[in-house]
Design a protein around this motif. Structure first.
Motif, PDB file in Angstrom:
ATOM      1  N   PHE A  67      -4.951 -22.481  -6.063  1.00  0.00           N
ATOM      2  CA  PHE A  67      -3.581 -22.318  -6.842  1.00  0.00           C
ATOM      3  C   PHE A  67      -3.509 -20.788  -7.278  1.00  0.00           C
ATOM      4  CE2 PHE A  67      -3.323 -26.945  -8.087  1.00  0.00           C
ATOM      5  CZ  PHE A  67      -2.040 -26.888  -7.782  1.00  0.00           C
ATOM      6  N   LEU A  68      -4.658 -20.018  -7.451  1.00  0.00           N
ATOM      7  CA  LEU A  68      -4.642 -18.611  -7.929  1.00  0.00           C
ATOM      8  C   LEU A  68      -4.140 -17.821  -6.826  1.00  0.00           C
ATOM      9  CD1 LEU A  68      -7.946 -18.545 -10.013  1.00  0.00           C
ATOM     10  CD2 LEU A  68      -5.623 -18.185 -10.978  1.00  0.00           C
ATOM     11  N   PHE A  69      -5.030 -18.255  -5.464  1.00  0.00           N
ATOM     12  CA  PHE A  69      -4.680 -17.623  -4.237  1.00  0.00           C
ATOM     13  C   PHE A  69      -3.220 -17.754  -3.815  1.00  0.00           C
ATOM     14  CE2 PHE A  69      -3.796 -18.137   0.462  1.00  0.00           C
ATOM     15  CZ  PHE A  69      -4.267 -16.979   0.712  1.00  0.00           C
ATOM     16  N   MET A  70      -2.409 -18.854  -4.109  1.00  0.00           N
ATOM     17  CA  MET A  70      -1.076 -19.127  -3.893  1.00  0.00           C
ATOM     18  C   MET A  70      -0.268 -18.190  -4.720  1.00  0.00           C
ATOM     19  SD  MET A  70      -0.814 -22.867  -2.529  1.00  0.00           S
ATOM     20  CE  MET A  70      -1.680 -23.685  -3.984  1.00  0.00           C
ATOM     21  N   THR A  71      -0.539 -18.164  -5.892  1.00  0.00           N
ATOM     22  CA  THR A  71       0.095 -17.398  -6.917  1.00  0.00           C
ATOM     23  C   THR A  71      -0.098 -16.095  -6.318  1.00  0.00           C
ATOM     24  OG1 THR A  71      -0.462 -18.782  -8.692  1.00  0.00           O
ATOM     25  CG2 THR A  71       0.336 -16.801  -9.114  1.00  0.00           C
ATOM     26  N   GLY A  72      -1.124 -15.339  -6.005  1.00  0.00           N
ATOM     27  CA  GLY A  72      -1.120 -14.102  -5.756  1.00  0.00           C
ATOM     28  C   GLY A  72      -0.543 -13.600  -4.523  1.00  0.00           C
ATOM     29  N   ILE A  73      -0.465 -14.559  -3.326  1.00  0.00           N
ATOM     30  CA  ILE A  73      -0.063 -14.333  -2.139  1.00  0.00           C
ATOM     31  C   ILE A  73       1.453 -14.536  -2.195  1.00  0.00           C
ATOM     32  CG2 ILE A  73       0.297 -16.588  -0.958  1.00  0.00           C
ATOM     33  CD1 ILE A  73      -1.510 -13.792   0.563  1.00  0.00           C
ATOM     34  N   THR A  74       2.248 -14.897  -3.162  1.00  0.00           N
ATOM     35  CA  THR A  74       3.628 -15.013  -3.241  1.00  0.00           C
ATOM     36  C   THR A  74       4.284 -13.887  -3.693  1.00  0.00           C
ATOM     37  OG1 THR A  74       3.419 -16.266  -5.513  1.00  0.00           O
ATOM     38  CG2 THR A  74       3.519 -17.556  -3.787  1.00  0.00           C
ATOM     39  N   ILE A  75       3.465 -12.944  -4.697  1.00  0.00           N
ATOM     40  CA  ILE A  75       3.847 -11.737  -5.252  1.00  0.00           C
ATOM     41  C   ILE A  75       4.714 -10.862  -4.408  1.00  0.00           C
ATOM     42  CG2 ILE A  75       3.360  -9.846  -6.460  1.00  0.00           C
ATOM     43  CD1 ILE A  75       1.096 -11.408  -8.148  1.00  0.00           C
ATOM     44  N   PRO A  76       3.996 -10.473  -3.158  1.00  0.00           N
ATOM     45  CA  PRO A  76       4.790  -9.676  -2.320  1.00  0.00           C
ATOM     46  C   PRO A  76       6.170 -10.226  -1.701  1.00  0.00           C
ATOM     47  CG  PRO A  76       2.640  -9.549  -1.683  1.00  0.00           C
ATOM     48  CD  PRO A  76       2.739 -10.662  -2.592  1.00  0.00           C
ATOM     49  N   PHE A  77       6.138 -11.544  -1.749  1.00  0.00           N
ATOM     50  CA  PHE A  77       7.204 -11.875  -0.999  1.00  0.00           C
ATOM     51  C   PHE A  77       8.435 -12.252  -1.927  1.00  0.00           C
ATOM     52  CE2 PHE A  77       3.645 -13.599   1.748  1.00  0.00           C
ATOM     53  CZ  PHE A  77       4.277 -13.462   2.799  1.00  0.00           C
ATOM     54  N   SER A  78       8.009 -12.699  -3.142  1.00  0.00           N
ATOM     55  CA  SER A  78       8.922 -12.962  -4.267  1.00  0.00           C
ATOM     56  C   SER A  78       9.324 -11.443  -4.939  1.00  0.00           C
ATOM     57  CB  SER A  78       8.378 -13.580  -5.607  1.00  0.00           C
ATOM     58  OG  SER A  78       7.208 -12.944  -6.047  1.00  0.00           O
ATOM     59  N   LEU A  79       8.690 -10.593  -5.070  1.00  0.00           N
ATOM     60  CA  LEU A  79       9.157  -9.315  -5.606  1.00  0.00           C
ATOM     61  C   LEU A  79       9.604  -8.406  -4.825  1.00  0.00           C
ATOM     62  CD1 LEU A  79       6.208  -8.446  -8.345  1.00  0.00           C
ATOM     63  CD2 LEU A  79       8.024 -10.205  -8.461  1.00  0.00           C
ATOM     64  N   ASP A  80       9.350  -8.309  -3.490  1.00  0.00           N
ATOM     65  CA  ASP A  80      10.129  -7.553  -2.378  1.00  0.00           C
ATOM     66  C   ASP A  80      11.157  -8.104  -1.750  1.00  0.00           C
ATOM     67  OD1 ASP A  80       8.064  -5.683  -3.002  1.00  0.00           O
ATOM     68  OD2 ASP A  80       6.849  -5.966  -1.136  1.00  0.00           O
ATOM     69  N   ARG A  81      11.171  -9.507  -1.321  1.00  0.00           N
ATOM     70  CA  ARG A  81      12.093  -9.952  -0.357  1.00  0.00           C
ATOM     71  C   ARG A  81      13.272 -10.569  -1.511  1.00  0.00           C
ATOM     72  NH1 ARG A  81       9.264 -13.596   4.406  1.00  0.00           N
ATOM     73  NH2 ARG A  81       8.040 -11.644   5.233  1.00  0.00           N
ATOM     74  N   LYS A  82      12.925 -11.035  -2.350  1.00  0.00           N
ATOM     75  CA  LYS A  82      13.951 -11.790  -3.309  1.00  0.00           C
ATOM     76  C   LYS A  82      14.675 -10.965  -4.431  1.00  0.00           C
ATOM     77  CE  LYS A  82      12.151 -16.316  -2.878  1.00  0.00           C
ATOM     78  NZ  LYS A  82      11.319 -17.906  -3.473  1.00  0.00           N
ATOM     79  N   ILE A  83      13.878  -9.912  -4.748  1.00  0.00           N
ATOM     80  CA  ILE A  83      14.333  -9.054  -6.238  1.00  0.00           C
ATOM     81  C   ILE A  83      14.371  -7.754  -5.712  1.00  0.00           C
ATOM     82  CG2 ILE A  83      13.986  -8.500  -8.457  1.00  0.00           C
ATOM     83  CD1 ILE A  83      12.462 -11.153  -8.674  1.00  0.00           C
ATOM     84  N   GLY A  84      13.101  -6.974  -5.228  1.00  0.00           N
ATOM     85  CA  GLY A  84      13.113  -5.768  -4.790  1.00  0.00           C
ATOM     86  C   GLY A  84      12.293  -5.254  -5.957  1.00  0.00           C
ATOM     87  N   LYS A  85      11.197  -4.453  -5.365  1.00  0.00           N
ATOM     88  CA  LYS A  85      10.166  -3.632  -6.424  1.00  0.00           C
ATOM     89  C   LYS A  85      11.070  -2.809  -7.297  1.00  0.00           C
ATOM     90  CE  LYS A  85       6.338  -2.409  -5.076  1.00  0.00           C
ATOM     91  NZ  LYS A  85       5.059  -1.943  -4.236  1.00  0.00           N
ATOM     92  N   ASP A  86      12.142  -2.178  -6.809  1.00  0.00           N
ATOM     93  CA  ASP A  86      12.741  -1.041  -7.670  1.00  0.00           C
ATOM     94  C   ASP A  86      13.888  -1.822  -8.504  1.00  0.00           C
ATOM     95  OD1 ASP A  86      11.229   0.888  -6.576  1.00  0.00           O
ATOM     96  OD2 ASP A  86      12.772   1.088  -4.827  1.00  0.00           O
TER      97      ASP A  86
END
Length: 202
Positions: A67-86
């Protein structure tokens, strides 16, 4: 008809489904069968669906780390692709997910729905650990370069390993991690029970 490609990482969804399948279905079913079927080989296999008391490793010990691994691995996908870091919405997204996980943890493990202050546990283990890790890692991902993230991870590992290997060793109740738990978590520590009019460490 135009097919819109999914933004979800299907391999991660499969892994998440497997983890939940083990947690909420397979293990309870196998344990129930073990209560009515007295077979030595079967019961030997069932040990893989229980946590190791201390030394050693079993299949069931993978549930939380996965669960910890999956939570961490989703961060680039959710923050970059869906929202955008900026995007200014990124912080709202992080805080909302953190609060949802924290409150769900209090419902599942923290006796929130009992509405009794004596048994309420603000921090109660798994989901709060995931929520905290997600919050810190997401903020670090937003503000640090890849090299700094690698350096931070290695530094934390080294800093944590030094007291763990020198502060009382790795005995179950006498190690650096349990010392920190008792110092900071106190009555919110996992395994603490309310007895009479005081909290007792089990």
């Amino acid at each position: 008809m135009k097919v819109i490609p999914s933004q979800r990482l299907e391999s991660l969804d499969i892994l998440r489904g497997l983890d939940l399948f083990l947690l909420v279905f397979l293990q309870p079913v196998l344990m129930s069968v073990g209560q009515i079927w007295d077979n030595p080989a079967y019961h030997s296999m069932l040990t893989q669906f229980e946590h190791e008391a201390w030394e050693g490793f079993r299949l069931w010990d993978l549930i939380m780390p996965l669960f910890l691994f999956m939570t961490g691995i989703t961060i680039p996908f959710s923050l970059d692709r869906k929202i955008g870091k900026d995007s200014p919405d990124v912080y709202r997204h992080i805080i909302r997910r953190f609060l949802i996980l924290w409150i769900l943890g209090m419902i599942v493990q923290g006796n929130l729905l009992a509405f009794d202050w004596k048994v309420l546990r603000l921090y109660s283990n798994t989901l709060q650990a995931i929520a905290t890790g997600y919050l810190i890692t997401s903020l670090a991902y937003l503000h640090f370069s890849f090299k700094k993230l690698i350096g931070m991870g290695l530094s934390l590992l080294i800093i944590y390993s030094i007291p763990m290997s020198t502060w009382g060793g790795y005995e179950p109740n006498y190690n650096f991690a349990i010392y920190l738990d008792k110092m900071f978590l106190q009555n919110f520590m996992d395994g603490v029970k309310w007895q009479g009019d005081e909290w007792v460490f089990s």
